[in-house]
Design a protein around this motif. Structure first.
Motif, PDB file in Angstrom:
ATOM      1  N   GLN A  55      -3.931  -6.026   4.478  1.00  0.00           N
ATOM      2  CA  GLN A  55      -4.432  -6.139   5.849  1.00  0.00           C
ATOM      3  C   GLN A  55      -3.323  -6.389   6.855  1.00  0.00           C
ATOM      4  O   GLN A  55      -3.367  -5.868   7.959  1.00  0.00           O
ATOM      5  CB  GLN A  55      -5.451  -7.272   5.953  1.00  0.00           C
ATOM      6  CG  GLN A  55      -6.861  -6.787   6.011  1.00  0.00           C
ATOM      7  CD  GLN A  55      -7.813  -7.950   6.187  1.00  0.00           C
ATOM      8  OE1 GLN A  55      -7.610  -9.036   5.661  1.00  0.00           O
ATOM      9  NE2 GLN A  55      -8.873  -7.714   6.930  1.00  0.00           N
ATOM     10  N   THR A  56      -2.345  -7.170   6.493  1.00  0.00           N
ATOM     11  CA  THR A  56      -1.288  -7.519   7.450  1.00  0.00           C
ATOM     12  C   THR A  56       0.021  -6.779   7.171  1.00  0.00           C
ATOM     13  O   THR A  56       1.062  -7.158   7.701  1.00  0.00           O
ATOM     14  CB  THR A  56      -1.022  -9.043   7.423  1.00  0.00           C
ATOM     15  OG1 THR A  56      -0.607  -9.419   6.101  1.00  0.00           O
ATOM     16  CG2 THR A  56      -2.259  -9.825   7.825  1.00  0.00           C
ATOM     17  N   LYS A  59       2.021  -5.613  10.209  1.00  0.00           N
ATOM     18  CA  LYS A  59       2.643  -6.719  10.948  1.00  0.00           C
ATOM     19  C   LYS A  59       3.798  -7.322  10.138  1.00  0.00           C
ATOM     20  O   LYS A  59       4.890  -7.545  10.663  1.00  0.00           O
ATOM     21  CB  LYS A  59       1.596  -7.789  11.245  1.00  0.00           C
ATOM     22  CG  LYS A  59       2.133  -8.988  11.973  1.00  0.00           C
ATOM     23  CD  LYS A  59       1.047 -10.028  12.164  1.00  0.00           C
ATOM     24  CE  LYS A  59       1.647 -11.364  12.533  1.00  0.00           C
ATOM     25  NZ  LYS A  59       0.822 -12.471  12.138  1.00  0.00           N
ATOM     26  N   ASP A  60       3.543  -7.599   8.860  1.00  0.00           N
ATOM     27  CA  ASP A  60       4.545  -8.254   8.017  1.00  0.00           C
ATOM     28  C   ASP A  60       5.767  -7.380   7.749  1.00  0.00           C
ATOM     29  O   ASP A  60       6.877  -7.883   7.597  1.00  0.00           O
ATOM     30  CB  ASP A  60       3.927  -8.665   6.678  1.00  0.00           C
ATOM     31  CG  ASP A  60       2.834  -9.707   6.835  1.00  0.00           C
ATOM     32  OD1 ASP A  60       2.775 -10.356   7.897  1.00  0.00           O
ATOM     33  OD2 ASP A  60       2.030  -9.855   5.896  1.00  0.00           O
ATOM     34  N   SER A 108       4.714  -5.908  -0.726  1.00  0.00           N
ATOM     35  CA  SER A 108       3.980  -7.111  -0.335  1.00  0.00           C
ATOM     36  C   SER A 108       4.210  -8.245  -1.327  1.00  0.00           C
ATOM     37  O   SER A 108       4.284  -9.407  -0.936  1.00  0.00           O
ATOM     38  CB  SER A 108       2.485  -6.802  -0.218  1.00  0.00           C
ATOM     39  OG  SER A 108       2.264  -5.891   0.837  1.00  0.00           O
TER      40      SER A 108
END
Length: 190
Positions: A55-56, A59-60, A108
């Motif tokens: 989900q992020t 952004k990450d 991730s």
């Protein structure tokens, strides 16, 4: 001639839809990765990615998504992971980009700081492989926690490999890389 035109039109269509379709094909509406993709990535890489939520990711890992070489790398993995000759005009939803999912899932797991350092090491090799496809083979996630691998096309010899896997049997996963002359050496990244 008709086949060449179909191939070129397919490539244009793919490149025009790759960025938005990567995220939508990898993630479900609620932002989680399908169980099928998680199972395939875990089986392919030998790394448990069941706890990863993409989900992020944008952004990450904005530094990756803004990097032209990384985008070309993802596109390369998507194109080499499918049979371009058999594509029809509506490609969205017809294939699951397992290769791109694997890269994003493993990235991730490594985390932002680790991947910043890892990508700094891998980027020159990836860029060189993209610019000279007749000389190099560029590969994504694979067994042994491999994230990125660049090999010589002529001999198959590894030029660079970035892994997220235990260095010692039974130990924790560690971001590390391998380079010639001794590919058995593990160089810790983070």
């Amino acid at each position: 001639m008709k086949k060449c035109i179909l191939l070129l039109l397919s490539l244009v269509l793919i490149f025009s839809t790759i960025s938005p379709s990567i995220s939508s094909a990898i993630e479900k509406e609620e932002g989680t990765v399908s169980q099928k993709i998680l199972d395939e990535v875990s089986a392919t890489t030998d790394v448990d990615v069941s706890d990863v939520n993409l989900q992020t990711f944008e952004k990450d890992f904005d530094f990756l998504l803004q990097d032209q070489v990384f985008r070309q790398f993802e596109e390369h993995l998507l194109l080499t992971g499918q049979d371009v000759d058999n594509l029809e005009t509506s490609v969205q939803g017809q294939w699951v980009p397992i290769a791109a999912a694997a890269i994003r899932l493993l990235t991730s797991k490594v985390g932002r700081e680790g991947m910043k350092k890892g990508w700094t090491l891998a980027r020159p090799y990836v860029d060189k492989a993209i610019k000279a496809p007749n000389t190099y083979i560029l590969e994504g996630a694979g067994g042994g926690g491999r994230i990125i691998q660049v090999r010589l096309r002529k001999t198959g010899a590894v030029v660079f490999r970035l892994d997220y896997f235990p260095i010692k049997t039974g130990g924790p996963n560690v971001l590390h890389y391998h380079i010639p002359p001794n590919l058995k050496n593990h160089y810790k990244v983070f």
